[in-house]
Motif scaffolding. Structure first.
Motif, mmCIF file in Angstrom:
data_model
loop_
_atom_site.group_PDB
_atom_site.id
_atom_site.type_symbol
_atom_site.label_atom_id
_atom_site.label_comp_id
_atom_site.label_asym_id
_atom_site.label_seq_id
_atom_site.Cartn_x
_atom_site.Cartn_y
_atom_site.Cartn_z
ATOM 1 N N ILE A 395 38.719 73.747 57.112
ATOM 2 C CA ILE A 395 39.475 72.635 57.705
ATOM 3 C C ILE A 395 40.949 72.730 57.332
ATOM 4 O O ILE A 395 41.839 72.558 58.185
ATOM 5 C CB ILE A 395 38.879 71.288 57.242
ATOM 6 C CG1 ILE A 395 37.474 71.103 57.837
ATOM 7 C CG2 ILE A 395 39.790 70.117 57.642
ATOM 8 C CD1 ILE A 395 36.706 69.931 57.255
ATOM 9 N N ASP A 396 41.238 73.040 56.072
ATOM 10 C CA ASP A 396 42.632 73.156 55.625
ATOM 11 C C ASP A 396 43.345 74.303 56.345
ATOM 12 O O ASP A 396 44.509 74.171 56.744
ATOM 13 C CB ASP A 396 42.683 73.378 54.112
ATOM 14 C CG ASP A 396 42.290 72.134 53.314
ATOM 15 O OD1 ASP A 396 42.229 71.042 53.922
ATOM 16 O OD2 ASP A 396 42.018 72.259 52.100
ATOM 17 N N GLN A 397 42.654 75.434 56.503
ATOM 18 C CA GLN A 397 43.248 76.566 57.219
ATOM 19 C C GLN A 397 43.593 76.193 58.659
ATOM 20 O O GLN A 397 44.654 76.573 59.183
ATOM 21 C CB GLN A 397 42.286 77.752 57.243
ATOM 22 C CG GLN A 397 42.147 78.524 55.952
ATOM 23 C CD GLN A 397 41.194 79.704 56.159
ATOM 24 O OE1 GLN A 397 41.280 80.421 57.144
ATOM 25 N NE2 GLN A 397 40.279 79.896 55.227
ATOM 26 N N ALA A 398 42.685 75.462 59.297
ATOM 27 C CA ALA A 398 42.894 75.093 60.700
ATOM 28 C C ALA A 398 43.987 74.046 60.849
ATOM 29 O O ALA A 398 44.617 73.948 61.905
ATOM 30 C CB ALA A 398 41.590 74.582 61.303
ATOM 31 N N GLY A 399 44.203 73.265 59.815
ATOM 32 C CA GLY A 399 45.222 72.219 59.874
ATOM 33 C C GLY A 399 44.841 71.060 60.769
ATOM 34 O O GLY A 399 45.710 70.322 61.258
ATOM 35 N N THR A 400 43.547 70.881 60.989
ATOM 36 C CA THR A 400 43.072 69.797 61.841
ATOM 37 C C THR A 400 41.637 69.460 61.474
ATOM 38 O O THR A 400 40.912 70.305 60.935
ATOM 39 C CB THR A 400 43.162 70.194 63.335
ATOM 40 O OG1 THR A 400 42.768 69.082 64.140
ATOM 41 C CG2 THR A 400 42.252 71.382 63.647
ATOM 42 N N GLN A 401 41.241 68.244 61.765
ATOM 43 C CA GLN A 401 39.890 67.805 61.449
ATOM 44 C C GLN A 401 38.939 68.144 62.601
ATOM 45 O O GLN A 401 39.340 68.147 63.771
ATOM 46 C CB GLN A 401 39.869 66.288 61.212
ATOM 47 C CG GLN A 401 40.575 65.849 59.939
ATOM 48 C CD GLN A 401 39.844 66.299 58.680
ATOM 49 O OE1 GLN A 401 38.614 66.252 58.601
ATOM 50 N NE2 GLN A 401 40.618 66.753 57.693
ATOM 51 N N PRO A 402 37.674 68.426 62.283
ATOM 52 C CA PRO A 402 36.708 68.692 63.359
ATOM 53 C C PRO A 402 36.317 67.411 64.078
ATOM 54 O O PRO A 402 36.312 66.322 63.485
ATOM 55 C CB PRO A 402 35.508 69.285 62.607
ATOM 56 C CG PRO A 402 35.580 68.668 61.242
ATOM 57 C CD PRO A 402 37.050 68.528 60.943
ATOM 58 N N GLU A 403 36.002 67.566 65.366
ATOM 59 C CA GLU A 403 35.446 66.434 66.117
ATOM 60 C C GLU A 403 33.926 66.395 65.995
ATOM 61 O O GLU A 403 33.303 65.348 66.183
ATOM 62 C CB GLU A 403 35.850 66.554 67.582
ATOM 63 C CG GLU A 403 37.360 66.447 67.799
ATOM 64 C CD GLU A 403 37.766 66.791 69.201
ATOM 65 O OE1 GLU A 403 37.937 65.842 70.000
ATOM 66 O OE2 GLU A 403 37.905 67.994 69.514
ATOM 67 N N VAL A 404 33.337 67.569 65.704
ATOM 68 C CA VAL A 404 31.888 67.696 65.514
ATOM 69 C C VAL A 404 31.652 68.731 64.420
ATOM 70 O O VAL A 404 32.398 69.725 64.324
ATOM 71 C CB VAL A 404 31.175 68.151 66.816
ATOM 72 C CG1 VAL A 404 29.693 68.425 66.557
ATOM 73 C CG2 VAL A 404 31.331 67.123 67.913
ATOM 74 N N VAL A 405 30.629 68.515 63.597
ATOM 75 C CA VAL A 405 30.168 69.519 62.638
ATOM 76 C C VAL A 405 28.811 70.026 63.121
ATOM 77 O O VAL A 405 27.869 69.239 63.288
ATOM 78 C CB VAL A 405 30.051 68.943 61.211
ATOM 79 C CG1 VAL A 405 29.529 70.004 60.251
ATOM 80 C CG2 VAL A 405 31.397 68.412 60.734
ATOM 81 N N PHE A 406 28.734 71.329 63.388
ATOM 82 C CA PHE A 406 27.491 71.941 63.872
ATOM 83 C C PHE A 406 26.919 72.774 62.741
ATOM 84 O O PHE A 406 27.583 73.690 62.232
ATOM 85 C CB PHE A 406 27.772 72.813 65.095
ATOM 86 C CG PHE A 406 26.563 73.527 65.625
ATOM 87 C CD1 PHE A 406 25.617 72.866 66.385
ATOM 88 C CD2 PHE A 406 26.368 74.882 65.360
ATOM 89 C CE1 PHE A 406 24.505 73.531 66.888
ATOM 90 C CE2 PHE A 406 25.260 75.553 65.845
ATOM 91 C CZ PHE A 406 24.323 74.875 66.611
ATOM 92 N N VAL A 407 25.692 72.474 62.325
ATOM 93 C CA VAL A 407 25.081 73.097 61.149
ATOM 94 C C VAL A 407 23.848 73.878 61.576
ATOM 95 O O VAL A 407 23.018 73.382 62.357
ATOM 96 C CB VAL A 407 24.681 72.043 60.092
ATOM 97 C CG1 VAL A 407 24.170 72.723 58.828
ATOM 98 C CG2 VAL A 407 25.865 71.148 59.761
ATOM 99 N N THR A 408 23.731 75.108 61.076
ATOM 100 C CA THR A 408 22.555 75.917 61.371
ATOM 101 C C THR A 408 22.172 76.717 60.130
ATOM 102 O O THR A 408 22.906 76.746 59.143
ATOM 103 C CB THR A 408 22.813 76.848 62.573
ATOM 104 O OG1 THR A 408 21.598 77.519 62.935
ATOM 105 C CG2 THR A 408 23.875 77.888 62.241
ATOM 106 N N GLY A 409 21.010 77.370 60.191
ATOM 107 C CA GLY A 409 20.490 78.119 59.042
ATOM 108 C C GLY A 409 19.274 77.433 58.455
ATOM 109 O O GLY A 409 19.139 76.208 58.504
#
Length: 452
Positions: A395-409
């Motif tokens: 998130i810090d690298q992107a400089g923006t917050q996500p609108e959705v968190v997609f989790v897999t595994g």
């Protein structure tokens, strides 16, 4: 063309059926085959592989592995005298063979975890390359049987960072091993795609507008996070580089959760945290070495003759020798995978139940350990905190917050992990994808992109 998830925990293959990816059945294993291999002797792996190779590859391979093939042939003759076939087993069959006779044969789980390891000597790299090639050959054969045709093109998933202390050098080493193995068994065109990016492709197919998505792929050996711009316009693009806003990855995954659970949840029954007769604490390093199945150096040290002598002395010096004897039994009978597998199966059971009783009477008569969700969460705090750091880094690298968190595994199934993620993203929607199939489906979509 196929998407090939050569995973740390499981392998799977996908093909496009119309506009949808489909995961192929792999014989009796179903859609997922555990990333395990068992051989009656390590030396015969190279000979088994040689017999499976396309004829065009055999001459070069025979020249490159001449000495290893000779040693293997001698071992095959010895095995034949005992009536033991020089065949390899994979997936559940491999685990069954190991559990039947843990101190016989050669068993390896999750070889992908070792591919970027530092300090590997050329013979070790060749061994891992042959193991990977044998597993790929088996999967390719099963997939071709399901399709009824040859497969020559593949996109293989890769973590952002493989296990290793040398950064990009470790990544290059691991990718070189995977590439040589894949081409050796008959894949003519081999491409790679980041696993978290691939996992996000399947979710992207459901979007009708541009969305910032943090993809969190908690695999067997690594956790990878990517911030991606997703949507219909992006899905149609051949070049996704501009859509990848950031990525982070580290070697913390399902195996590490299993190891931590085995160490903190089970090893106290083997003497961890107990005392010597003198009142001093029992040395803890041997307990870590016993369960560190993804660290070749730690396992080599644990099973060394010198460590066997040390543990026998430790039994004599312990205030509770009956506990430490169990650790010695693990060392003498090569039971590390047995212990960690029990922790892994308990982790899976705790997805549906709040507690689990583990029967280890094969190690010591009457030995049974009660494990529960709370204990799992406490045992895995370091791993959970590492995942939180990786998400924050992306998130810090992107400089923006996500609108959705997609989790897999696979580990994403755990209620402990789900609760932890909810705490991290209290105001952001969290979407849980296909725990095992998202990466395969995404790789399959990408295979159509790059090979069409």
């Amino acid at each position: 063309m196929i998407g090939f998830d050569y995973g740390t925990s499981n392998c799977a293959v996908g093909v496009m059926e119309g506009n949808r990816p489909a995961i192929l059945p792999l014989g009796d294993h179903g859609r997922y085959i555990a990333s395990n291999l068992y051989a009656p002797s390590r030396e015969v792996i190279v000979n088994w592989l040689y017999r499976q190779l396309p004829s065009a590859e055999q001459a070069t391979f025979k020249q490159q592995r001449a000495l290893a093939l000779q040693k293997g042939q001698a071992e095959i003759r010895e095995l034949a005298l005992d009536g033991i076939p020089a065949e390899l087993s994979f997936g559940r069959d491999a685990l069954t063979h190991y559990l039947q006779e843990p101190d016989e044969g050669y068993y390896i789980k999750s070889p992908k975890s070792f591919l970027g390891a530092s300090g590997l000597l050329p013979p070790q790299i060749e061994l891992f390359e042959d193991i990977v090639a044998a597993m790929m050959s088996n999967v390719k054969t099963l997939a071709e049987a399901a399709l009824g045709r040859n497969i020559t093109q593949t996109v293989i998933g890769r973590p952002v960072n493989f296990q290793g202390l040398r950064g990009e050098e470790s990544n290059r080493q691991a990718l070189a091993i995977l590439t040589r193995a894949a081409r050796r068994v008959g894949f003519k065109d081999v491409e790679f795609q980041f696993e978290p990016v691939a996992a996000g492709f399947e979710y992207e197919a459901s979007l009708d507008q541009e969305t910032r998505v943090l993809v969190v792929d908690i695999g067997g050996g690594t956790t990878d996070c990517s911030m991606l711009l997703m949507g219909p316009r992006q899905a149609a693009s051949q070049d996704r580089g501009r859509d990848l806003l950031s990525h982070s990855g580290e070697r913390v995954g399902g195996n590490d959760f299993d190891i931590a659970f085995a160490l903190k949840g089970m090893m106290p029954a083997f003497g961890l945290n107990s005392s010597l007769a003198s009142g001093k604490a029992i040395p803890a390093n041997g307990y870590w070495q016993a369960v560190a199945i993804n660290d070749i150096n730690q396992q080599t040290e644990f099973y060394s003759a010198a460590n066997g002598r040390f543990l026998r002395q430790l039994v004599r010096d312990a205030a509770q020798p009956e506990l430490v004897k169990r650790l010695l039994t693990v060392q003498q009978h090569k039971l590390s995978y047995r212990v960690v597998n029990a922790a892994e199966q308990s982790k899976i059971a705790l997805t549906e139940h709040t507690h689990q009783q583990v029967d280890l009477s094969d190690i010591d008569d009457g030995l049974s350990i009660r494990l529960d969700r709370e204990g799992f969460g406490l045992a895995c705090q370091r791993e959970l905190n590492s995942i939180a750091s990786l998400m924050k880094d992306a998130i810090d690298q992107a400089g923006t917050q996500p609108e959705v968190v997609f989790v897999t595994g696979g580990t994403a199934r755990s209620p402990v992990l789900n609760q932890f993620l909810q705490q991290q993203f209290q105001h952001t929607p969290i979407v849980i994808g296909d725990h095992f199939g998202s990466v395969t489906a995404g790789l399959t979509r990408w295979a159509r992109h790059v090979f069409s």
